[in-house]
Structure formats: structure tokens, C-alpha cells
Design a protein around this motif. Structure first.
Motif, PDB file in Angstrom:
ATOM      1  N   LEU A   1       0.802  -1.226   0.075  1.00 39.09           N
ATOM      2  CA  LEU A   1       0.050  -0.206  -0.156  1.00 39.09           C
ATOM      3  C   LEU A   1       0.710   1.231   0.039  1.00 39.09           C
ATOM      4  O   LEU A   1       0.521   2.157  -0.521  1.00 39.09           O
ATOM      5  CB  LEU A   1      -1.012   0.090   1.386  1.00 39.09           C
ATOM      6  N   GLY A   2       2.047   1.099   0.428  1.00 41.85           N
ATOM      7  CA  GLY A   2       2.861   2.148   0.731  1.00 41.85           C
ATOM      8  C   GLY A   2       3.566   2.672  -0.922  1.00 41.85           C
ATOM      9  O   GLY A   2       3.932   3.960  -0.902  1.00 41.85           O
ATOM     10  N   VAL A   3       3.779   1.716  -1.723  1.00 40.82           N
ATOM     11  CA  VAL A   3       4.173   1.777  -3.020  1.00 40.82           C
ATOM     12  C   VAL A   3       3.446   2.790  -3.968  1.00 40.82           C
ATOM     13  O   VAL A   3       2.242   2.727  -3.886  1.00 40.82           O
ATOM     14  CB  VAL A   3       4.569   0.571  -3.472  1.00 40.82           C
ATOM     15  N   ASP A   4       3.936   3.964  -4.292  1.00 42.50           N
ATOM     16  CA  ASP A   4       3.630   4.884  -5.243  1.00 42.50           C
ATOM     17  C   ASP A   4       3.681   4.121  -6.781  1.00 42.50           C
ATOM     18  O   ASP A   4       4.854   4.376  -7.067  1.00 42.50           O
ATOM     19  CB  ASP A   4       3.979   6.003  -5.099  1.00 42.50           C
ATOM     20  N   GLY A   5       2.686   4.009  -7.411  1.00 36.02           N
ATOM     21  CA  GLY A   5       2.874   3.091  -8.594  1.00 36.02           C
ATOM     22  C   GLY A   5       3.030   4.030  -9.878  1.00 36.02           C
ATOM     23  O   GLY A   5       2.230   4.093 -10.471  1.00 36.02           O
ATOM     24  N   GLY A   6       4.123   4.477 -10.142  1.00 37.82           N
ATOM     25  CA  GLY A   6       4.735   5.184 -11.272  1.00 37.82           C
ATOM     26  C   GLY A   6       4.872   4.106 -12.548  1.00 37.82           C
ATOM     27  O   GLY A   6       4.981   4.566 -13.437  1.00 37.82           O
ATOM     28  N   GLU A   7       4.952   3.062 -12.183  1.00 39.74           N
ATOM     29  CA  GLU A   7       5.392   1.952 -12.954  1.00 39.74           C
ATOM     30  C   GLU A   7       4.309   1.923 -14.250  1.00 39.74           C
ATOM     31  O   GLU A   7       3.211   2.210 -13.902  1.00 39.74           O
ATOM     32  CB  GLU A   7       5.516   0.475 -12.519  1.00 39.74           C
ATOM     33  N   PRO A   8       4.793   1.967 -15.455  1.00 34.75           N
ATOM     34  CA  PRO A   8       3.680   1.725 -16.557  1.00 34.75           C
ATOM     35  C   PRO A   8       3.051   0.362 -16.632  1.00 34.75           C
ATOM     36  O   PRO A   8       3.483  -0.592 -16.144  1.00 34.75           O
ATOM     37  CB  PRO A   8       4.756   1.610 -17.923  1.00 34.75           C
ATOM     38  N   LEU A   9       1.818   0.428 -16.878  1.00 36.86           N
ATOM     39  CA  LEU A   9       1.034  -0.777 -17.110  1.00 36.86           C
ATOM     40  C   LEU A   9       1.314  -1.620 -18.204  1.00 36.86           C
ATOM     41  O   LEU A   9       1.715  -1.204 -19.488  1.00 36.86           O
ATOM     42  CB  LEU A   9      -0.628  -0.380 -17.092  1.00 36.86           C
TER      43      LEU A   9
END
Ligand SMILES: C[S@@+](CC[C@H](N)C(=O)[O-])C[C@H]1O[C@@H](n2cnc3c(N)ncnc32)[C@H](O)[C@@H]1O
Ligand code: SF4
Ligand code: SF4
Lengths: 359, 88
Positions: A342-350
Motif C-alpha cells: 500500500l505504501g508503494v506509489d505506482g509510477g510503473e507503466p501498465l
């Protein structure tokens, strides 16, 4: 241990699909399912299911309408007295196909949309499909057939929830399922970018409560809190091997649609053994049926026959051990793993869902 | 609720009784098990009988006071219609 009577069968007829939803819970190794069961095997599966006391059949995938024999399978299920539910994204549901399916006895249709507006929906699906889906919805509504509208929610569309409800209202939908993305298959792979924020969920709860009050008696709205934000797991599948079976396009029989991800289990196939035998005594069903397999804290917990220790697939994905307490549970020693996600901010591309497995 | 209301199963909802006697509703999302009194009531929900007619039939069949039967039926229909399983 005696096996309980199953009630529901999910037939995943094919994993082929013209959409590329990055939230899809289908497995990553779609190519390994290319060898699809022939029509006569599906007809036998459906007949065996009815003989086992199963009453409810979901026809899903992938995109089930890509199977030309879908009407035949529906007709066989219907003749056997089974309730039939088609779970589709709707892009192939033209007048002729729909009428054929209804004539075959189809009782309910579920159509999914990616978002309430064309631009966002097509972006999520990875192709231009929204307008087509809207026409499919209209076709089903015109025929007065029971329809559920489904929309999978994630970070990229969670804030459009009021518009999803308005879209449903405009189409006269009586049942709307706002399904928070569950993290299996492609969705697990894309988890960092799909996880909604706590603020999104809090806002959604307000919107949903208001809409439920306003639309009472006209529209049922299902909105289930996503697993990761709860403190106790849900009763996944009403318990492993208690009520549900899934058959994959290539004939594997699974206790849960996501179970093939559990590498430590072997799944038998309908080509090799009657469904009833697989249900009663195959290794994969027996291993986590009931409560005897449970570790602490489940073993001595009051809720052990309510939530059955949560989801085995989730336990496997998050801890590597399918026999662990579902880490979603606040009592799990591995609960930290959920909190950390939950703490991870998902900047990763889908990564869009494709037949080829991503590296 | 007034007695002239005619309840019916919602679209996509089907009453089912097993050979072993147990009863359930088959609904889009799965199966809803019914207790004996709910089953006895829903068996009479055919889209023709009014609530009054349903209560009458239950009173005769189970020899229960009218008031109790009426309250139970109202209650059940109310709950099921809130869940989208019965229209009235
Ligand atoms: C895998 S799809 C197959 C049927 C069809 N292709 C469709 O998408 O409607 C089955 C249902 O699950 C929903 N779904 C897909 N991925 C999901 C996820 N990760 N969590 C929750 N629901 C999901 C879809 O919206 C659809 O209603
Ligand atoms: S969820 Fe999307 S990608 Fe997955 S099967 Fe359905 S339409 Fe296809
Ligand atoms: S400890 Fe196990 S049985 Fe108890 S609530 Fe958590 S997952 Fe459920």
C-alpha cells in the motif's frame, strides 16, 4: 474427509480476447492454454456438473463469445436445468448472436465496461471498443433480459465512479457491480500502478452510499472494499473446494479461477478423469479443503469456518506458501507485506494483457 | 405493504427446489439458500397471486395465525426486493 456438494461451475471457454485490460486476472502464461477443449468435452463437463448437483454455470474467459460453440454449450447447460450466466465484454454481442444465445436458454448476461467514457475506456482496453459495448448493452436492455453491468475499479478510473453510476442509470441498468480490482494474474503483475489510494476509496464510499440511497428500488449497486484495505479476508470462493470449481480452456480443474498460479499444486484435467472424482479427491482440492491444513492464527480462530483463512492464491502470491494465513488478515504474521504494498506509489507503466507472457 | 401487491421474481432470478427438499434462489451471482418458511412463501410467488392470497395460502397450509404469517411475508418480500431478487 467427505467432499461437500458443489453449487457453481465457472467455464473459462477460451483465453483469447481482443482487449488488453492490464487489470485482467487471467494468468500471465496465456499461451500455455492454447490447446482448447473441443465442444464435446465441454458438453460432457456441463452434464457431469449437473449430475454432481451443481446448479449455476458461468461462461467466461478470456472472451467466451469467441467460441463458436457457445450457444451449444449454453443449450446443454440449460437443458440440464443449470442457471446460465454469460460473462462478456460485449464487443461481439450483435443481434444475431444474442438472439441465438437467448434461444439456447441463456438466463443472465454480465457486460463489463472499462470506464464510463469512450476515451478512458478505450485507453484502458488498449483498443477502440467502448462504443460497441454500449450498443451491446442497449441490445440486451431492449430484449428485457437480466443484465449486470460490471466495471473493474483501479487507480486509473476510481475517481470516475460517479460517472459509471450515471452511465448505468442512463442505460436503465438494474444491477451494477463496481468491482475493485483483485490482484491475480495480470493485475498482480500491474499491482503497483493499479492499487487505488485510500483517499480514492474513501471518496468512492461516499459516492456509493449517496447513489444507493437515491437509486433504492431501481438499481442495486455492489461495491466491495478491496481486500488490501480490509483487516479480515473475505471467504474466498466460500472456502476452497466447498462450492466452486473452475475449468480452464485447456481442461484444468481449479478450486478458484486464480489457482493455476500456485506452482506447488498439481491440477488434474477433465480429459483424464470425471469431474466428480477430481472434486472429491484430487490433490489440489483436498489439500486446502476444510480446516485441518490451517496454521495458526487460523487454526484456533473463531472465523476459521467463516472466511476459511482467506484466499490460498493470495497467500501464495504474497508469501510463496499457499498454506499460509491470507496476509490480508490483520492477524497474519505476514500482514506487513500488504501494508508495504500500500505504501508503494505506482509510477510503473501498465503492461497490457497479451497472449505472450511478459518477461 | 398492501395486500393487493403482486410480487414476482425479478428477471434473472429463479426458484429451485432440490429432489432432497432443500430450496434456493438461483441468481446471477450464484445461489441463495432459503430456510423452510422463505421457501414455502417463495413457492407461491408466481406473478399472479397477491400478497393477501399468499398469506391466505400459508395460513391454511401451516395453520399459523394470520398476523404472524402476514408479518413474515411482508418482511421477506421487503428484504428480497431490497436485494433485487423480487419485484413488487
Ligand atoms: C476475466 S473477465 C472474462 C469475461 C470478459 N472478457 C470480460 O472482461 O467481461 C471476467 C470478469 O472479471 C472482471 N475482472 C477482470 N479482471 C479482474 C480483476 N483483476 N479483479 C476483479 N474483476 C476482474 C471482468 O470485468 C469481468 O466482469
Ligand atoms: S478482463 Fe479484459 S483482457 Fe481480460 S478477458 Fe476480459 S476483456 Fe479480455
Ligand atoms: S486468522 Fe485466519 S481464520 Fe482468523 S480471521 Fe484471519 S484469516 Fe480468518
Amino acid at each position: 474427509m467427505n467432499a461437500p456438494r458443489p453449487t457453481s461451475l465457472l467455464c473459462e471457454l477460451t483465453y483469447r480476447c481482443n482487449l488488453q485490460c492490464p487489470y485482467c486476472y487471467n494468468p500471465l502464461d496465456l499461451e500455455s492454454y492454447r490447446d482448447e477443449l473441443p465442444t464435446e468435452t465441454w458438453l460432457r463437463v456441463v452434464a457431469e456438473a449437473a449430475a454432481m448437483g451443481i446448479l449455476h454455470v458461468g461462461l467466461s474467459g478470456g472472451e467466451p463469445t469467441l467460441r463458436r460453440d457457445l450457444p451449444e454449450i449454453v443449450a446443454a447447460a440449460s437443458r440440464a436445468g443449470l442457471y446460465t450466466n454469460l460473462i462478456t465484454q460485449g464487443t461481439f454481442l450483435d443481434d444475431a448472436r444474442l438472439d441465438t444465445l437467448l434461444a439456447a436458454g441463456l438466463e443472465h448476461v454480465q457486460i463489463s465496461v472499462q470506464a464510463p467514457t469512450e476515451a478512458l475506456a478505450d485507453q484502458i482496453a488498449g483498443t477502440r471498443v467502448h462504443a460497441n459495448k454500449e450498443r451491446a448493452i442497449e441490445r440486451v436492455m431492449r430484449r428485457n433480459v437480466a443484465l449486470t453491468l460490471n466495471c473493474v475499479l483501479h487507480r486509473g478510473n476510481h475517481d470516475a465512479i460517479a460517472d459509471v453510476i450515471a452511465f448505468a442509470e442512463r442505460h436503465g441498468i438494474a444491477k451494477l457491480e463496481l468491482a475493485n480490482v483483485q490482484f491475480y494474474g495480470w493485475a498482480y503483475r500491474n499491482r503497483a500502478a493499479l492499487l487505488p489510494t485510500r483517499e480514492q476509496i474513501e471518496r468512492a464510499l461516499v459516492v456509493v452510499a449517496a447513489a444507493r440511497a437515491r437509486l433504492a428500488g431501481r438499481m442495486q449497486i455492489a461495491y466491495v472494499l478491496p481486500d488490501y484495505f480490509g483487516d479480515r479476508p473475505k471467504a474466498c470462493m466460500n472456502g476452497w473446494g466447498q462450492a466452486f470449481l473452475t475449468v480452464t480452456p485447456d481442461g484444468r480443474v481449479l478450486p478458484c479461477p486464480a489457482a493455476a498460479a500456485i506452482r506447488t499444486l498439481h491440477f488434474e484435467r477433465v480429459q483424464d478423469r470425471p469431474l466428480a472424482g477430481i472434486w472429491e479427491s484430487s490433490e489440489s482440492f483436498v489439500t486446502y479443503r476444510g480446516t485441518a491444513w490451517m496454521p495458526e492464527p487460523c487454526r484456533s480462530c473463531d472465523r476459521r469456518e467463516i472466511d476459511w483463512g482467506g484466499c490460498r492464491c493470495q497467500a501464495f502470491l504474497l508469501t510463496g506458501d499457499a498454506g499460509a494465513t491470507d496476509p490480508v488478515c490483520g492477524l497474519s504474521p505476514e500482514h506487513e507485506r500488504v501494508i508495504a504494498a500500500l505504501g508503494v506509489d505506482g509510477g510503473e507503466p501498465l503492461i497490457p494483457r497479451r497472449m505472450k507472457q511478459p518477461v | 405493504m398492501t395486500g393487493t401487491v403482486v410480487p414476482r421474481m425479478s428477471r434473472g432470478v429463479r426458484f429451485h427446489r432440490d429432489p432432497d427438499g432443500s430450496a434456493m434462489l438461483l441468481v446471477p451471482e450464484g445461489i441463495v439458500r432459503l430456510n423452510d418458511s422463505a421457501a414455502a412463501t417463495l413457492e407461491l410467488v408466481d406473478g399472479r397471486r397477491t400478497l393477501t392470497a399468499i398469506v391466505d395460502a400459508l395460513c391454511v397450509r401451516y395453520a399459523v395465525p394470520r398476523e404472524d404469517a402476514s408479518r413474515d411475508v411482508d418482511d421477506l418480500i421487503e428484504r428480497l426486493s431490497r436485494r433485487g431478487y423480487v419485484d413488487r
